[in-house]
Design a protein around this motif. Structure first.
Motif, PDB file in Angstrom:
ATOM      1  N   ASN A 161       0.855  -1.177   0.000  1.00 13.38           N
ATOM      2  CA  ASN A 161       0.000   0.000   0.000  1.00 13.38           C
ATOM      3  C   ASN A 161       0.898   1.236   0.000  1.00 13.38           C
ATOM      4  O   ASN A 161       1.366   1.665   1.035  1.00 13.38           O
ATOM      5  CB  ASN A 161      -0.920   0.010   1.218  1.00 13.38           C
ATOM      6  CG  ASN A 161      -1.932  -1.099   1.154  1.00 13.38           C
ATOM      7  OD1 ASN A 161      -2.306  -1.526   0.068  1.00 13.38           O
ATOM      8  ND2 ASN A 161      -2.381  -1.570   2.302  1.00 13.38           N
ATOM      9  N   VAL A 162       1.146   1.756  -1.174  1.00 18.24           N
ATOM     10  CA  VAL A 162       2.066   2.866  -1.283  1.00 18.24           C
ATOM     11  C   VAL A 162       1.367   4.167  -1.626  1.00 18.24           C
ATOM     12  O   VAL A 162       2.010   5.158  -1.878  1.00 18.24           O
ATOM     13  CB  VAL A 162       3.171   2.580  -2.336  1.00 18.24           C
ATOM     14  CG1 VAL A 162       4.059   1.449  -1.871  1.00 18.24           C
ATOM     15  CG2 VAL A 162       2.568   2.267  -3.681  1.00 18.24           C
ATOM     16  N   SER A 163       0.038   4.167  -1.623  1.00 17.49           N
ATOM     17  CA  SER A 163      -0.652   5.412  -1.923  1.00 17.49           C
ATOM     18  C   SER A 163      -0.531   6.362  -0.732  1.00 17.49           C
ATOM     19  O   SER A 163      -0.341   5.940   0.415  1.00 17.49           O
ATOM     20  CB  SER A 163      -2.120   5.150  -2.257  1.00 17.49           C
ATOM     21  OG  SER A 163      -2.806   4.724  -1.103  1.00 17.49           O
ATOM     22  N   LEU A 212      -1.330   7.931   5.040  1.00 17.67           N
ATOM     23  CA  LEU A 212      -1.915   8.865   6.006  1.00 17.67           C
ATOM     24  C   LEU A 212      -2.837   8.155   6.984  1.00 17.67           C
ATOM     25  O   LEU A 212      -2.816   8.435   8.187  1.00 17.67           O
ATOM     26  CB  LEU A 212      -2.670   9.979   5.280  1.00 17.67           C
ATOM     27  CG  LEU A 212      -1.810  11.031   4.599  1.00 17.67           C
ATOM     28  CD1 LEU A 212      -2.676  11.998   3.806  1.00 17.67           C
ATOM     29  CD2 LEU A 212      -0.985  11.784   5.606  1.00 17.67           C
ATOM     30  N   THR A 213      -3.650   7.246   6.474  1.00 14.42           N
ATOM     31  CA  THR A 213      -4.544   6.522   7.382  1.00 14.42           C
ATOM     32  C   THR A 213      -3.764   5.585   8.298  1.00 14.42           C
ATOM     33  O   THR A 213      -4.129   5.416   9.460  1.00 14.42           O
ATOM     34  CB  THR A 213      -5.608   5.733   6.597  1.00 14.42           C
ATOM     35  OG1 THR A 213      -4.965   4.868   5.667  1.00 14.42           O
ATOM     36  CG2 THR A 213      -6.567   6.657   5.887  1.00 14.42           C
ATOM     37  N   ALA A 214      -2.687   5.005   7.794  1.00 15.30           N
ATOM     38  CA  ALA A 214      -1.851   4.158   8.656  1.00 15.30           C
ATOM     39  C   ALA A 214      -1.188   5.000   9.745  1.00 15.30           C
ATOM     40  O   ALA A 214      -1.096   4.566  10.900  1.00 15.30           O
ATOM     41  CB  ALA A 214      -0.802   3.437   7.822  1.00 15.30           C
ATOM     42  N   PHE A 215      -0.737   6.205   9.379  1.00  7.92           N
ATOM     43  CA  PHE A 215      -0.146   7.089  10.395  1.00  7.92           C
ATOM     44  C   PHE A 215      -1.184   7.492  11.426  1.00  7.92           C
ATOM     45  O   PHE A 215      -0.916   7.478  12.631  1.00  7.92           O
ATOM     46  CB  PHE A 215       0.447   8.337   9.742  1.00  7.92           C
ATOM     47  CG  PHE A 215       0.878   9.372  10.736  1.00  7.92           C
ATOM     48  CD1 PHE A 215       2.016   9.183  11.484  1.00  7.92           C
ATOM     49  CD2 PHE A 215       0.131  10.519  10.936  1.00  7.92           C
ATOM     50  CE1 PHE A 215       2.423  10.123  12.425  1.00  7.92           C
ATOM     51  CE2 PHE A 215       0.514  11.467  11.867  1.00  7.92           C
ATOM     52  CZ  PHE A 215       1.671  11.265  12.616  1.00  7.92           C
ATOM     53  N   ALA A 216      -2.385   7.852  10.954  1.00  7.23           N
ATOM     54  CA  ALA A 216      -3.444   8.261  11.886  1.00  7.23           C
ATOM     55  C   ALA A 216      -3.827   7.112  12.809  1.00  7.23           C
ATOM     56  O   ALA A 216      -4.021   7.316  14.013  1.00  7.23           O
ATOM     57  CB  ALA A 216      -4.655   8.755  11.113  1.00  7.23           C
ATOM     58  N   ASP A 217      -3.920   5.915  12.273  1.00 10.12           N
ATOM     59  CA  ASP A 217      -4.262   4.770  13.107  1.00 10.12           C
ATOM     60  C   ASP A 217      -3.159   4.451  14.113  1.00 10.12           C
ATOM     61  O   ASP A 217      -3.440   3.997  15.213  1.00 10.12           O
ATOM     62  CB  ASP A 217      -4.545   3.546  12.237  1.00 10.12           C
ATOM     63  CG  ASP A 217      -5.817   3.716  11.426  1.00 10.12           C
ATOM     64  OD1 ASP A 217      -6.662   4.558  11.796  1.00 10.12           O
ATOM     65  OD2 ASP A 217      -5.961   3.015  10.396  1.00 10.12           O
ATOM     66  N   SER A 271     -14.391  12.469  18.981  1.00 15.12           N
ATOM     67  CA  SER A 271     -14.253  11.967  17.618  1.00 15.12           C
ATOM     68  C   SER A 271     -12.981  11.135  17.496  1.00 15.12           C
ATOM     69  O   SER A 271     -12.091  11.206  18.334  1.00 15.12           O
ATOM     70  CB  SER A 271     -14.236  13.120  16.617  1.00 15.12           C
ATOM     71  OG  SER A 271     -13.118  13.930  16.834  1.00 15.12           O
ATOM     72  N   GLY A 272     -12.892  10.379  16.429  1.00 16.18           N
ATOM     73  CA  GLY A 272     -11.756   9.486  16.233  1.00 16.18           C
ATOM     74  C   GLY A 272     -10.482  10.246  15.895  1.00 16.18           C
ATOM     75  O   GLY A 272     -10.486  11.445  15.624  1.00 16.18           O
ATOM     76  N   ILE A 273      -9.388   9.524  15.910  1.00 15.98           N
ATOM     77  CA  ILE A 273      -8.091  10.140  15.651  1.00 15.98           C
ATOM     78  C   ILE A 273      -7.974  10.595  14.208  1.00 15.98           C
ATOM     79  O   ILE A 273      -7.334  11.605  13.912  1.00 15.98           O
ATOM     80  CB  ILE A 273      -6.936   9.186  16.045  1.00 15.98           C
ATOM     81  CG1 ILE A 273      -5.592   9.901  16.008  1.00 15.98           C
ATOM     82  CG2 ILE A 273      -6.900   7.966  15.160  1.00 15.98           C
ATOM     83  CD1 ILE A 273      -5.415  10.939  17.038  1.00 15.98           C
ATOM     84  N   ARG A 274      -8.615   9.887  13.282  1.00 12.66           N
ATOM     85  CA  ARG A 274      -8.580  10.329  11.886  1.00 12.66           C
ATOM     86  C   ARG A 274      -9.278  11.673  11.729  1.00 12.66           C
ATOM     87  O   ARG A 274      -8.812  12.540  10.991  1.00 12.66           O
ATOM     88  CB  ARG A 274      -9.235   9.293  10.976  1.00 12.66           C
ATOM     89  CG  ARG A 274      -8.424   8.042  10.804  1.00 12.66           C
ATOM     90  CD  ARG A 274      -9.088   7.124   9.815  1.00 12.66           C
ATOM     91  NE  ARG A 274      -8.346   5.885   9.661  1.00 12.66           N
ATOM     92  CZ  ARG A 274      -8.695   4.929   8.839  1.00 12.66           C
ATOM     93  NH1 ARG A 274      -9.778   5.044   8.101  1.00 12.66           N
ATOM     94  NH2 ARG A 274      -7.975   3.836   8.755  1.00 12.66           N
ATOM     95  N   THR A 275     -10.388  11.850  12.407  1.00 10.97           N
ATOM     96  CA  THR A 275     -11.103  13.123  12.360  1.00 10.97           C
ATOM     97  C   THR A 275     -10.290  14.217  13.016  1.00 10.97           C
ATOM     98  O   THR A 275     -10.205  15.334  12.493  1.00 10.97           O
ATOM     99  CB  THR A 275     -12.468  12.990  13.055  1.00 10.97           C
ATOM    100  OG1 THR A 275     -13.184  11.919  12.460  1.00 10.97           O
ATOM    101  CG2 THR A 275     -13.270  14.264  12.943  1.00 10.97           C
ATOM    102  N   THR A 276      -9.677  13.909  14.147  1.00  7.28           N
ATOM    103  CA  THR A 276      -8.869  14.898  14.852  1.00  7.28           C
ATOM    104  C   THR A 276      -7.713  15.386  13.989  1.00  7.28           C
ATOM    105  O   THR A 276      -7.514  16.594  13.825  1.00  7.28           O
ATOM    106  CB  THR A 276      -8.321  14.298  16.164  1.00  7.28           C
ATOM    107  OG1 THR A 276      -9.414  13.936  16.999  1.00  7.28           O
ATOM    108  CG2 THR A 276      -7.422  15.267  16.879  1.00  7.28           C
ATOM    109  N   LEU A 277      -6.973  14.454  13.422  1.00  3.32           N
ATOM    110  CA  LEU A 277      -5.833  14.845  12.594  1.00  3.32           C
ATOM    111  C   LEU A 277      -6.277  15.491  11.288  1.00  3.32           C
ATOM    112  O   LEU A 277      -5.628  16.419  10.794  1.00  3.32           O
ATOM    113  CB  LEU A 277      -4.943  13.634  12.321  1.00  3.32           C
ATOM    114  CG  LEU A 277      -4.209  13.072  13.534  1.00  3.32           C
ATOM    115  CD1 LEU A 277      -3.423  11.829  13.158  1.00  3.32           C
ATOM    116  CD2 LEU A 277      -3.310  14.105  14.150  1.00  3.32           C
TER     117      LEU A 277
END
Length: 117
Positions: free
Chosen positions: A22-24, A29-34, A91-97
């Motif tokens: 997964n290089v997109s 970004l989602t992996a970093f947020a998670d 809210s979740g971390i994805r929303t926060t970031l």
């Protein structure tokens, strides 16, 4: 009492190993947020400090020194309270970031628009 198992479970079916990476940018970004989920409170405080120290005084500087429209103050307050309500509402971390990055981008665009026009 726990005993030592001397037999290993047999696995008869071959498992498919995926070699696709997964290089997109979105997946990174989602992996970093998670991965930042344990640091959710830290990101809330970073969000508060950055908004309180650098973003909230920004409209005053732009309006007073550069003659920017007063609507910048309204945009800044709306973005600030959206971030605060989202973070305090759980809210979740994805929303926060995502909201934090969006607020930074909005203010960078406001500064560029004020300096260019």
């Amino acid at each position: 009492m726990a005993t030592i198992k001397t037999t290993l479970p047999q696995q008869w079916a071959q498992t498919e190993s995926s070699t696709t990476d997964n290089v997109s940018i979105w997946s990174k970004l989602t992996a970093f947020a998670d991965s930042q989920k344990p640091n959710r409170t830290l990101w809330f405080f970073v969000n508060l400090v950055v908004h309180g120290v650098s973003i909230l005084p920004l409209p005053v500087v732009l309006i007073y020194y550069f003659g920017a429209p007063v609507a910048i103050l309204g945009i800044t307050m709306i973005v600030f309270f959206v971030n605060i309500v989202a973070n305090m509402g759980g809210s979740g971390i994805r929303t926060t970031l995502g909201l934090f990055a969006a607020s930074i981008a909005i203010h960078v665009l406001m500064v560029l628009a004020t300096l260019i026009f």
